[in-house]
Design an enzyme around this catalytic site. Structure first.
Site, PDB file in Angstrom:
ATOM      1  N   ASN A 163       0.788  -1.240   0.000  1.00  0.00           N
ATOM      2  CA  ASN A 163       0.000   0.000   0.000  1.00  0.00           C
ATOM      3  C   ASN A 163       0.820   1.290   0.000  1.00  0.00           C
ATOM      4  O   ASN A 163       0.283   2.339  -0.339  1.00  0.00           O
ATOM      5  CB  ASN A 163      -1.011  -0.010   1.157  1.00  0.00           C
ATOM      6  N   GLU A 261       5.239  -3.827  11.878  1.00  0.00           N
ATOM      7  CA  GLU A 261       4.186  -2.808  11.773  1.00  0.00           C
ATOM      8  C   GLU A 261       3.029  -3.477  11.052  1.00  0.00           C
ATOM      9  O   GLU A 261       3.193  -3.951   9.917  1.00  0.00           O
ATOM     10  CB  GLU A 261       4.671  -1.590  10.978  1.00  0.00           C
ATOM     11  N   CYS A 295      -2.864   1.760   6.768  1.00  0.00           N
ATOM     12  CA  CYS A 295      -2.903   1.170   8.107  1.00  0.00           C
ATOM     13  C   CYS A 295      -3.412   2.193   9.117  1.00  0.00           C
ATOM     14  O   CYS A 295      -3.920   1.825  10.169  1.00  0.00           O
ATOM     15  CB  CYS A 295      -1.529   0.671   8.497  1.00  0.00           C
ATOM     16  N   GLU A 473       9.727   3.146  14.055  1.00  0.00           N
ATOM     17  CA  GLU A 473      10.384   3.434  12.791  1.00  0.00           C
ATOM     18  C   GLU A 473      10.484   4.948  12.631  1.00  0.00           C
ATOM     19  O   GLU A 473       9.741   5.704  13.234  1.00  0.00           O
ATOM     20  CB  GLU A 473       9.558   2.874  11.629  1.00  0.00           C
TER      21      GLU A 473
HETATM   22  P1  NAD Z   1       0.871  -9.163   3.790  1.00  0.00           P
HETATM   23  O1  NAD Z   1       1.127  -9.554   5.211  1.00  0.00           O
HETATM   24  O2  NAD Z   1       0.041 -10.032   2.958  1.00  0.00           O
HETATM   25  O3  NAD Z   1       2.265  -9.034   3.020  1.00  0.00           O
HETATM   26  C1  NAD Z   1       3.297  -8.208   3.484  1.00  0.00           C
HETATM   27  C2  NAD Z   1       4.616  -8.733   2.969  1.00  0.00           C
HETATM   28  O4  NAD Z   1       4.884  -9.999   3.573  1.00  0.00           O
HETATM   29  C3  NAD Z   1       4.639  -8.981   1.454  1.00  0.00           C
HETATM   30  O5  NAD Z   1       5.889  -8.593   0.935  1.00  0.00           O
HETATM   31  C4  NAD Z   1       4.450 -10.477   1.366  1.00  0.00           C
HETATM   32  O6  NAD Z   1       4.973 -11.042   0.191  1.00  0.00           O
HETATM   33  C5  NAD Z   1       5.229 -10.946   2.580  1.00  0.00           C
HETATM   34  N1  NAD Z   1       4.868 -12.292   3.030  1.00  0.00           N
HETATM   35  C6  NAD Z   1       3.675 -12.928   2.863  1.00  0.00           C
HETATM   36  N2  NAD Z   1       3.754 -14.173   3.404  1.00  0.00           N
HETATM   37  C7  NAD Z   1       4.991 -14.302   3.939  1.00  0.00           C
HETATM   38  C8  NAD Z   1       5.658 -15.329   4.653  1.00  0.00           C
HETATM   39  N3  NAD Z   1       5.073 -16.494   4.920  1.00  0.00           N
HETATM   40  N4  NAD Z   1       6.927 -15.118   5.048  1.00  0.00           N
HETATM   41  C9  NAD Z   1       7.543 -13.944   4.810  1.00  0.00           C
HETATM   42  N5  NAD Z   1       6.971 -12.929   4.122  1.00  0.00           N
HETATM   43  C10 NAD Z   1       5.702 -13.106   3.702  1.00  0.00           C
HETATM   44  O7  NAD Z   1       0.320  -7.668   3.840  1.00  0.00           O
HETATM   45  P2  NAD Z   1      -0.188  -6.764   2.600  1.00  0.00           P
HETATM   46  O8  NAD Z   1      -1.515  -7.283   2.172  1.00  0.00           O
HETATM   47  O9  NAD Z   1       0.897  -6.619   1.594  1.00  0.00           O
HETATM   48  O10 NAD Z   1      -0.351  -5.349   3.299  1.00  0.00           O
HETATM   49  C11 NAD Z   1      -1.511  -4.915   3.921  1.00  0.00           C
HETATM   50  C12 NAD Z   1      -1.332  -4.934   5.425  1.00  0.00           C
HETATM   51  O11 NAD Z   1      -0.215  -4.132   5.784  1.00  0.00           O
HETATM   52  C13 NAD Z   1      -2.503  -4.348   6.171  1.00  0.00           C
HETATM   53  O12 NAD Z   1      -2.813  -5.162   7.271  1.00  0.00           O
HETATM   54  C14 NAD Z   1      -1.978  -2.998   6.669  1.00  0.00           C
HETATM   55  O13 NAD Z   1      -2.597  -2.495   7.816  1.00  0.00           O
HETATM   56  C15 NAD Z   1      -0.555  -3.313   6.896  1.00  0.00           C
HETATM   57  N6  NAD Z   1       0.246  -2.088   6.909  1.00  0.00           N
HETATM   58  C16 NAD Z   1       0.716  -1.653   8.109  1.00  0.00           C
HETATM   59  C17 NAD Z   1       1.461  -0.488   8.189  1.00  0.00           C
HETATM   60  C18 NAD Z   1       1.999  -0.019   9.494  1.00  0.00           C
HETATM   61  O14 NAD Z   1       2.959   0.726   9.489  1.00  0.00           O
HETATM   62  N7  NAD Z   1       1.432  -0.414  10.616  1.00  0.00           N
HETATM   63  C19 NAD Z   1       1.711   0.245   7.028  1.00  0.00           C
HETATM   64  C20 NAD Z   1       1.200  -0.220   5.822  1.00  0.00           C
HETATM   65  C21 NAD Z   1       0.474  -1.408   5.773  1.00  0.00           C
END
Ligand code: NAD
Length: 492
Positions: A163, A261, A295, A473
């Site tokens: 995102n 995060e 997020c 961060e």
């Molecule tokens: P996601 O958890 O599906 O993926 C995040 C990353 O993790 C991707 O690069 C993905 O390929 C990787 N990943 C997936 N499975 C994995 C595994 N088994 N081992 C290691 N890596 C793996 O999340 P998303 O759909 O890409 O992002 C949306 C989420 O991110 C929402 O929940 C949002 O709230 C959160 N987010 C949080 C913040 C924050 O700072 N708190 C900021 C932006 C987004």
């Protein structure tokens, strides 16, 4: 102006493979995937490599090998590389913003803003390289000197979500390199374009061989390889709670440092004494801009009785006027949802809300536009309660719900009644309530008369409870994660 321009154009061609960067070389993947524009699914932005497990291991090995020299590199060299990255990002802000909007679906203005922020982050950490200081402290033992210094951690695995395709990588890569760490960077599968462009800039800015590695690919392949490799000293992760738990478990198993995060279910309280216009703008911006895919999105609007109906009417009117269309069209206020699976998730929560008895006051319709894309009308639920799933689980789309409350005390209790704790906002003209809320909101960030989303780049970012784990961060606080403290005792 930059020699990269030709390369960028060649590599932006959908027929050209965008490779991974491992151990100082651009390398094809085990497979490749098309990067699709969510505003127009017929528009393929390019083809991007997906690394194999072996390639991810090679990247980790290269980072490991580069670490001894890089960790002792001069601060001028590190400063100059980061400053060069910052200036190229800034100079190419519009072009990179266009790429970002095209692959992620946020509007052009939002995307250009995000790219600018990535440039500012690199600029900030270029300065931080020069400012890192230690402490000399008197010993309790006569004649002994005590020195406290910070040293780099080692190989940092960086795993990012879709995102914020350039800002989140920037706020992890810049401090990692600034403090003398080597990087293995795995961006989200959905948005490799911005990650590739940023990596290309970092490579050409002069990061030595092995210091920076890009491994685009699947979470289940590249991400898991990073989690399971002992040569990775620390993992910084932003993404969903479900993946964050896997990252945490693996990091505990390997006894390595980690930072998470994750999701949010951020409340925005509106009190009777709020400036109605300010409150409505905070809600529109916080809940719906960037298609609600933040997020820090204000997904729970907690409104006191006296202003409730006026607020809901004014917000609904404002939603009716929003243009939902192609992210690259400058008239667009809200771009598409990022892909089909996120759209399915948004729709399923809209169904859940209706089934739970919430009133769908506006929106929630699938929209057709001139190009085939994942367009969803912003949705507003009213008469919702804290125990409904739409108020407890992160939807991550343009969907918000209003909860009607009696007074400030009930509003604060509802605001804190969530497993998450990233951002929390209040709209009020009462200094007393604003001050009380700032102190008592159970969140990492608190906003008064401002949207819950939208933060500065030079101050700490992060949450509490189920939203975050580990050090903050950004800003100077980033040193906490990207360095280890050493206490040295000397008897001269
Ligand atoms: P996601 O958890 O599906 O993926 C995040 C990353 O993790 C991707 O690069 C993905 O390929 C990787 N990943 C997936 N499975 C994995 C595994 N088994 N081992 C290691 N890596 C793996 O999340 P998303 O759909 O890409 O992002 C949306 C989420 O991110 C929402 O929940 C949002 O709230 C959160 N987010 C949080 C913040 C924050 O700072 N708190 C900021 C932006 C987004």
């Amino acid at each position: 102006m930059f020699e990269s321009f030709d390369r960028e154009i060649r590599n932006s061609d959908s027929m050209t493979m965008h490779q991974n960067f491992i151990g100082g070389s651009w390398i094809d993947g085990q497979e490749a995937a098309d990067n699709i524009n969510p505003s127009d699914t017929g528009d393929i932005i390019g083809s991007y490599a997906r690394a194999s497990r072996q390639q991810a291991e090679d990247a980790i090995g290269a980072a490991r090998a580069a670490f001894p020299a890089w960790s002792r590199s001069g601060i001028q060299q590190r400063h100059d590389i980061l400053a060069k990255v910052a200036s190229e990002i800034m100079a190419r802000k519009d072009e990179l913003g266009r790429l970002l909007a095209r692959e992620e679906g946020k509007t052009l203005a939002e995307a250009i803003g995000e790219v600018g922020r990535a440039g500012q982050i690199f600029d900030f950490f270029a300065g931080e390289v020069l400012r890192l200081a230690g402490e000399k402290i008197a010993s309790t033992r006569p004649g002994v000197e005590v020195e406290v210094t910070r040293e780099p951690v080692g190989v940092i695995g960086i795993i990012t979500p879709w995102n914020f395709p350039i800002a989140i990588p920037a706020w992890k890569i810049a401090p990692a390199l600034a403090y003398g760490n080597c990087v293995v960077f795995k961006p989200a599968e959905l948005v490799p374009g911005s990650a590739w462009a940023l990596s290309d800039i970092i490579v050409r800015a002069g990061a030595p061989e092995g210091v920076f590695n890009l491994v685009m690919g699947r979470g289940s392949v590249v991400g898991e390889t990073m989690l399971n490799d002992d040569r990775v000293d620390a993992i910084t992760f932003t993404g969903s709670v479900a993946t964050g738990k896997k990252v945490a478990a693996a990091c505990v198993e390997h006894m390595r440092k980690f930072q998470l995060e994750m999701g949010g279910k951020n409340p925005m309280v509106v009190l009777d004494d709020a400036d109605l216009k300010v409150a409505v703008e905070c809600a529109v911006n916080g809940a719906y801009f960037s298609t609600g895919q933040r997020c820090t999105a204000s997904s729970r609007l907690i409104v006191t009785e006296g202003i409730h109906d006026k607020f809901v009417d004014a917000l609904t009117d404002r939603l009716k006027g929003l243009v939902v269309d192609d992210a690259l069209d400058t008239a667009t206020h809200i771009g598409p949802v990022v892909d089909q699976s996120q759209l399915d998730q948004d729709n399923s929560y809209i169904d859940i809300g209706k089934a739970e008895g919430a009133n769908l006051a506006w929106g929630g319709e699938r929209l057709n536009r001139s190009k085939p894309g994942f367009y969803l009308q912003p949705a507003l639920f009213t008469e919702t309660t804290s125990d409904m799933r739409i108020n407890r689980e992160e939807i991550f789309g343009p969907v918000a719900s209003v909860m009607r409350v009696k007074d400030y005390e009930e509003a604060l209790a509802k605001a804190n009644d969530t497993p998450f704790g990233l951002s929390s906002g209040i709209c009020t003209t009462s200094l007393k309530h604003a001050s009380h809320f700032r102190r008592n909101a159970e969140a990492g960030m608190v906003m008064v008369n401002l949207p819950t989303a939208g933060v500065d780049y030079h101050v700490p970012f992060g949450g509490r409870k189920g939203s975050s784990y580990g050090p903050r961060e950004q800003g100077r606080y980033a040193a906490e994660f990207y360095t280890v403290v050493k206490t040295a005792y000397t008897l001269p």
